[in-house]
Design a protein around this motif. Structure first.
Motif, short mmCIF file in Angstrom:
data_model
loop_
_atom_site.label_atom_id
_atom_site.label_comp_id
_atom_site.label_asym_id
_atom_site.label_seq_id
_atom_site.Cartn_x
_atom_site.Cartn_y
_atom_site.Cartn_z
N CYS A 170 0.83 -1.20 0.00
CA CYS A 170 0.00 0.00 0.00
C CYS A 170 0.87 1.25 0.00
N CYS A 171 1.89 1.29 0.86
CA CYS A 171 2.79 2.45 0.90
C CYS A 171 3.57 2.58 -0.41
N CYS A 229 -1.30 8.43 7.53
CA CYS A 229 -2.62 8.09 6.99
C CYS A 229 -3.54 7.64 8.13
N CYS A 242 -3.66 4.01 9.53
CA CYS A 242 -2.39 3.50 10.07
C CYS A 242 -1.84 4.38 11.18
FE1 SF4 Z 1 -1.44 2.78 2.91
FE2 SF4 Z 1 -1.18 3.05 5.56
FE3 SF4 Z 1 0.94 3.38 3.91
FE4 SF4 Z 1 -1.03 5.18 3.99
S1 SF4 Z 1 0.41 4.67 5.68
S2 SF4 Z 1 -0.06 4.40 2.17
S3 SF4 Z 1 -2.86 3.85 4.26
S4 SF4 Z 1 -0.21 1.48 4.31
#
Ligand code: SF4
Length: 227
Positions: free
Chosen positions: A114-115, A197, A200
């Motif tokens: 995701c990141c 985010c 998280c």
């Molecule tokens: Fe995805 Fe969490 Fe990374 Fe944001 S901090 S990009 S929601 S995994």
């Protein structure tokens, strides 16, 4: 520009004891429009310093699609009141498109992916317009940041990486914010010590490390932007 890496390493040695404003002035003078500041909008300290060094400086914000409304509001306030050019980078896919491809709540199942999709890749693409970028990294934030140079070489991206407040403490940040009336994210007054985010990030408890609320309960401690 030839010899960027040598330039960065030499500047890192020479500017180790310089003030944050001196470090940013060096970067702004050396790289001009090929220099930008990145900001998570936790606060606008580095953006404020950079706008003093170079009015109208580019401030880059990564809009992952998962930010708290307070973070987006801080970004909009920075763009409205500070002498900077705000640039918002977005991932190639919206959250809905990512959900369709990888399933919902990828941040819970594979936060590294995701990141990578929502932070690392967009920043890599956005930084192509620059030779040097500044961050708000501080050595006292975590053991992984304890050796952050004030100017270093970002080998992965082939950029000069400037961390003008690397030597600062939280007290230094608080003092600068108070003295200059710098915008900060309202969540800092609501139990959050570090703001990322929304899915998280949680509030920190008494005595916890400043980044304890980031990816809490998971093995992850960094988003991959600074590795
Ligand atoms: Fe995805 Fe969490 Fe990374 Fe944001 S901090 S990009 S929601 S995994």
């Amino acid at each position: 520009m030839p010899g960027l890496e040598q330039l960065a390493l030499q500047a890192g040695r020479e500017l180790e004891d310089a003030s944050a404003l001196e470090i940013l002035s060096w970067a702004a003078d050396t790289f001009g429009e090929r220099f930008c500041v990145t900001s998570s909008m936790e606060d606008a300290v580095v953006a404020h310093l950079a706008s003093r060094a170079r009015p109208g400086v580019d401030v880059v914000f990564l809009d992952t699609g998962y930010h708290f409304p307070e973070t987006v509001g801080t970004r909009d306030a920075v763009a409205a009141v500070m002498d900077v050019r705000l640039i918002t980078l977005a991932p190639r896919r919206s959250v809905a498109e990512q959900d369709a491809e990888h399933g919902p709540r990828l941040h819970d199942r594979d936060p590294d992916l995701c990141c990578a999709l929502r932070k690392v890749k967009p920043l890599e693409e956005g930084l192509r317009a620059y030779d040097a970028w500044a961050t708000g990294l501080r050595r006292d934030e975590s053991p992984t940041r304890a050796h952050t140079p004030v100017v270093g070489w970002d080998a992965r991206r082939g950029k000069v990486k400037v961390s003008p407040i690397a030597r600062w403490t939280q007290d230094d940040v608080d003092t600068y914010v108070a003295e200059h009336g710098v915008l900060t994210n309202p969540l800092l007054q609501d139990g959050y010590a570090s703001v990322g985010c929304a899915p998280c990030t949680r509030r920190v408890r008494e005595g916890e490390d400043v980044r304890a609320g980031r990816w809490a309960g998971r093995a992850k401690t960094e988003c991959g932007l600074h590795e």
